[in-house]
Design a protein around this motif. Structure first.
Motif, PDB file in Angstrom:
ATOM      1  N   PHE A 205      27.675  25.567  18.193  1.00  0.00           N
ATOM      2  CA  PHE A 205      28.361  25.112  16.978  1.00  0.00           C
ATOM      3  C   PHE A 205      29.869  25.213  17.150  1.00  0.00           C
ATOM      4  CE2 PHE A 205      30.483  25.892  12.987  1.00  0.00           C
ATOM      5  CZ  PHE A 205      29.935  24.956  12.131  1.00  0.00           C
ATOM      6  N   TYR A 209      32.108  21.920  16.858  1.00  0.00           N
ATOM      7  CA  TYR A 209      33.037  21.747  15.741  1.00  0.00           C
ATOM      8  C   TYR A 209      34.479  21.674  16.238  1.00  0.00           C
ATOM      9  CZ  TYR A 209      35.859  22.095  11.710  1.00  0.00           C
ATOM     10  OH  TYR A 209      36.818  21.799  10.783  1.00  0.00           O
ATOM     11  N   VAL A 237      27.736  11.672  17.286  1.00  0.00           N
ATOM     12  CA  VAL A 237      27.484  11.709  15.840  1.00  0.00           C
ATOM     13  C   VAL A 237      28.749  12.177  15.123  1.00  0.00           C
ATOM     14  CG1 VAL A 237      26.184  12.880  14.022  1.00  0.00           C
ATOM     15  CG2 VAL A 237      24.998  12.086  16.049  1.00  0.00           C
ATOM     16  N   LEU A 238      29.384  13.215  15.678  1.00  0.00           N
ATOM     17  CA  LEU A 238      30.585  13.764  15.043  1.00  0.00           C
ATOM     18  C   LEU A 238      31.760  12.796  15.135  1.00  0.00           C
ATOM     19  CD1 LEU A 238      30.814  17.545  15.906  1.00  0.00           C
ATOM     20  CD2 LEU A 238      30.363  16.485  13.730  1.00  0.00           C
ATOM     21  N   LYS A 241      31.412  10.319  12.472  1.00  0.00           N
ATOM     22  CA  LYS A 241      31.732  10.878  11.158  1.00  0.00           C
ATOM     23  C   LYS A 241      33.251  11.004  10.985  1.00  0.00           C
ATOM     24  CE  LYS A 241      30.721  12.905   7.225  1.00  0.00           C
ATOM     25  NZ  LYS A 241      30.096  12.159   6.120  1.00  0.00           N
ATOM     26  N   VAL A 242      33.935  11.448  12.048  1.00  0.00           N
ATOM     27  CA  VAL A 242      35.391  11.593  11.970  1.00  0.00           C
ATOM     28  C   VAL A 242      36.039  10.224  11.736  1.00  0.00           C
ATOM     29  CG1 VAL A 242      37.458  12.187  13.321  1.00  0.00           C
ATOM     30  CG2 VAL A 242      35.525  13.733  13.289  1.00  0.00           C
ATOM     31  N   GLU A 245      35.097   9.302   7.999  1.00  0.00           N
ATOM     32  CA  GLU A 245      35.595  10.199   6.956  1.00  0.00           C
ATOM     33  C   GLU A 245      37.117  10.349   7.028  1.00  0.00           C
ATOM     34  OE1 GLU A 245      33.481  11.752   4.757  1.00  0.00           O
ATOM     35  OE2 GLU A 245      35.147  12.768   3.747  1.00  0.00           O
ATOM     36  N   LEU A 246      37.633  10.485   8.234  1.00  0.00           N
ATOM     37  CA  LEU A 246      39.064  10.770   8.379  1.00  0.00           C
ATOM     38  C   LEU A 246      39.830   9.589   8.971  1.00  0.00           C
ATOM     39  CD1 LEU A 246      38.607  14.359   9.871  1.00  0.00           C
ATOM     40  CD2 LEU A 246      38.995  13.787   7.493  1.00  0.00           C
ATOM     41  N   LEU A 260      42.116  17.331  11.727  1.00  0.00           N
ATOM     42  CA  LEU A 260      41.616  18.600  11.198  1.00  0.00           C
ATOM     43  C   LEU A 260      42.664  19.700  11.285  1.00  0.00           C
ATOM     44  CD1 LEU A 260      37.944  18.592  12.483  1.00  0.00           C
ATOM     45  CD2 LEU A 260      38.728  18.260  10.161  1.00  0.00           C
TER      46      LEU A 260
ATOM     47  N   LYS B  86      39.047  20.082   2.358  1.00  0.00           N
ATOM     48  CA  LYS B  86      38.474  18.785   2.011  1.00  0.00           C
ATOM     49  C   LYS B  86      38.116  17.988   3.268  1.00  0.00           C
ATOM     50  CE  LYS B  86      39.678  14.641  -0.478  1.00  0.00           C
ATOM     51  NZ  LYS B  86      40.833  13.780  -0.696  1.00  0.00           N
ATOM     52  N   LYS B  87      38.911  18.158   4.328  1.00  0.00           N
ATOM     53  CA  LYS B  87      38.614  17.443   5.565  1.00  0.00           C
ATOM     54  C   LYS B  87      37.526  18.136   6.367  1.00  0.00           C
ATOM     55  CE  LYS B  87      43.218  15.589   6.454  1.00  0.00           C
ATOM     56  NZ  LYS B  87      44.264  15.556   7.476  1.00  0.00           N
ATOM     57  N   ARG B  88      37.570  19.486   6.354  1.00  0.00           N
ATOM     58  CA  ARG B  88      36.669  20.237   7.231  1.00  0.00           C
ATOM     59  C   ARG B  88      35.217  20.182   6.797  1.00  0.00           C
ATOM     60  NH1 ARG B  88      40.076  25.713   7.228  1.00  0.00           N
ATOM     61  NH2 ARG B  88      41.496  25.232   8.926  1.00  0.00           N
ATOM     62  N   PRO B  90      33.143  18.111   5.097  1.00  0.00           N
ATOM     63  CA  PRO B  90      32.233  17.003   5.448  1.00  0.00           C
ATOM     64  C   PRO B  90      31.876  16.975   6.932  1.00  0.00           C
ATOM     65  CG  PRO B  90      34.052  16.214   4.108  1.00  0.00           C
ATOM     66  CD  PRO B  90      34.369  17.621   4.473  1.00  0.00           C
ATOM     67  N   ILE B  91      32.845  17.334   7.795  1.00  0.00           N
ATOM     68  CA  ILE B  91      32.568  17.341   9.239  1.00  0.00           C
ATOM     69  C   ILE B  91      31.583  18.469   9.549  1.00  0.00           C
ATOM     70  CG2 ILE B  91      33.614  17.469  11.546  1.00  0.00           C
ATOM     71  CD1 ILE B  91      34.590  15.078   9.929  1.00  0.00           C
ATOM     72  N   THR B  92      31.801  19.628   8.927  1.00  0.00           N
ATOM     73  CA  THR B  92      30.896  20.762   9.140  1.00  0.00           C
ATOM     74  C   THR B  92      29.473  20.411   8.699  1.00  0.00           C
ATOM     75  OG1 THR B  92      32.769  22.165   8.608  1.00  0.00           O
ATOM     76  CG2 THR B  92      30.620  23.227   8.684  1.00  0.00           C
ATOM     77  N   GLU B  94      28.130  17.471   8.472  1.00  0.00           N
ATOM     78  CA  GLU B  94      27.563  16.486   9.398  1.00  0.00           C
ATOM     79  C   GLU B  94      27.031  17.178  10.647  1.00  0.00           C
ATOM     80  OE1 GLU B  94      27.336  13.322   8.716  1.00  0.00           O
ATOM     81  OE2 GLU B  94      26.764  12.434  10.648  1.00  0.00           O
TER      82      GLU B  94
END
Lengths: 274, 145
Positions: A205, A209, A237-238, A241-242, A245-246, A260, B86-88, B90-92, B94
């Motif tokens: 993890f 992360y 997958v991450l 998502k990045v 989302e970002l 981040l 707020k950014k962390r 959603p990534i966590t 996922e």
């Protein structure tokens, strides 16, 4: 392509436009990164292997280019890169390790076979000088395997995969963008020294992360893993998502801030009002 | 702790920011609002100081759910701390989902110091959701330590 690259590099060296050319050299059947300072050595220059050009020196936690730049500040070095190598350079540049302005980045494209072997969605650098751009395989098809599983199936899948882990730190050590001085993977609170396999999923993890906004999808961790754990499944997958989302893709622009680690909202987010 | 479905009481670790959510929880208390006693509150100076590793660690050590409470966006005592959260999160979430840990076990809520009622409601809702999800399969870990 190789002859043109050699000729171009020899030209740069003889006209003293760069102090050295950094690329891969093949000798006695082995390929390894090499700093070419003399044009006559360039016969050994090679491209198109899976060997990464940029990597992090251990235990200094420094990119190899950063070590050159510290030793010879202000010297211009030409670097021969593939798509992933260039993205790796940009990611460490964002974190202040290397000066991209002092580099002459010479990019070459990977062919379709290589792109498929690495599951690389972007098998060409932005500074493309040699070779033709090809479309890499899509990530969607690759990650479908775990995306389509239920949560319980995924847990069973990863428990089985991570039970193979021998905690060799190969995934971390081979990673070109993993440059923290103090590594959380070595923290006893997450994975006590001496336990094998490491607790599911603490050890992994931390790595997943921590690299979620800097993973350049080069696949070095998967190649390094002696137990063949498909780490890139989660990485992709991450990364997806990045992006969603970002609104951020790693390795695109050395001036961008890692999302981040910065407090600003992505401008796409602000425009959409979400 | 018993894990039979009918008397399963989830354990929630709540990381609450000192300036908003903790004070909100306090308000719920002094206003004598009823909410389930399943929450273990941990007071932090800012929701931005909740590292994703803390969330993972709590789940690994047996928490059935993790609640992160922070100030509403724009109200952070440190200006932008909750923007990091707020950014962390959603990534966590996922990542947890991809690893096979139900992301519904992690919840991010903006609760201000005046929102005692909201805090109580969030706990009610979360406990109900976690009861439906059942005990955390990670609880206990692979090794006892």
């Amino acid at each position: 392509m190789l002859t043109e690259i050699r000729k171009h590099c020899a030209d740069l060296l003889t006209r003293k436009q760069v102090a050295a050319v950094y690329g891969l050299r093949e000798r006695d059947g082995h390929t390894a990164p090499y700093l070419f300072t003399r044009a006559e050595d360039l016969d050994g220059l090679t491209v198109g292997t899976k060997v990464p050009v940029t990597f992090t020196l251990r235990p200094a936690k420094k990119n190899i280019i950063s070590a050159f730049q510290e030793k010879c500040p202000g010297q211009k070095i030409a670097v021969l890169v593939r798509g992933c190598d260039e993205r790796g350079l940009y990611e460490v540049a964002k974190r202040g390790q290397i000066q991209v302005a002092d580099l002459a980045i010479i990019g070459y494209a990977c062919d379709a076979d290589q792109a498929r072997a690495c599951h690389c969605p972007r098998p060409h650098p932005q500074n493309l000088k040699f070779g033709e751009k090809v479309q890499g395989p899509s990530n969607e098809a690759f990650i479908a395997k775990i995306v389509n599983m239920s949560v319980a199936e995924r847990e069973a899948f990863w428990r089985a995969q991570f039970s193979k882990c021998i905690k060799c730190y190969g995934c971390r050590n081979s990673c070109p963008v993993c440059i923290c001085k103090e590594c959380w993977m070595e923290n006893d609170a997450f994975s006590p020294t001496g336990w094998l396999p490491p607790d599911f999923p603490m050890f992994h993890f931390v790595h997943f992360y921590h690299l979620s906004d800097s993973c350049i999808e080069c696949g070095a961790c998967v190649d390094a893993c002696p137990m063949d754990i498909p780490l890139n499944l989660i990485r992709k997958v991450l990364s997806k998502k990045v992006q969603e989302e970002l609104f951020y893709t790693a390795g695109q622009d050395p001036e961008e801030k890692p999302p981040l680690a910065s407090r600003e909202e992505a401008k796409e987010r602000l425009e959409k009002g979400i | 702790m018993s894990s039979t479905p009918d008397n399963f009481e989830p354990r929630i670790v709540a990381f609450l920011c000192n300036w908003c959510s903790y004070t909100g929880a306090d308000l719920a208390g002094i206003s004598r609002m009823n909410y389930p006693a399943n929450v273990r509150a941990i007071r932090l100076m800012c929701s931005g100081s909740v590292k994703p590793f803390f969330i993972m660690s709590a789940l690994h050590k047996g928490a059935d759910g993790v609640l992160i409470g922070g100030c509403h966006i724009g109200d952070c005592h440190y200006q932008t701390g909750n923007h990091l959260t707020k950014k962390r999160i959603p990534i966590t979430r996922e990542l947890l989902g991809a690893l096979g840990i139900d992301p519904r076990r992690v919840r991010l809520e903006w609760i201000s110091a005046a929102e005692g009622q909201e805090f109580a409601e969030v706990i009610h809702e979360f406990v109900k959701e976690l009861k439906a999800l059942g005990p955390n399969p990670l609880a206990g870990g692979d090794h006892a330590h």
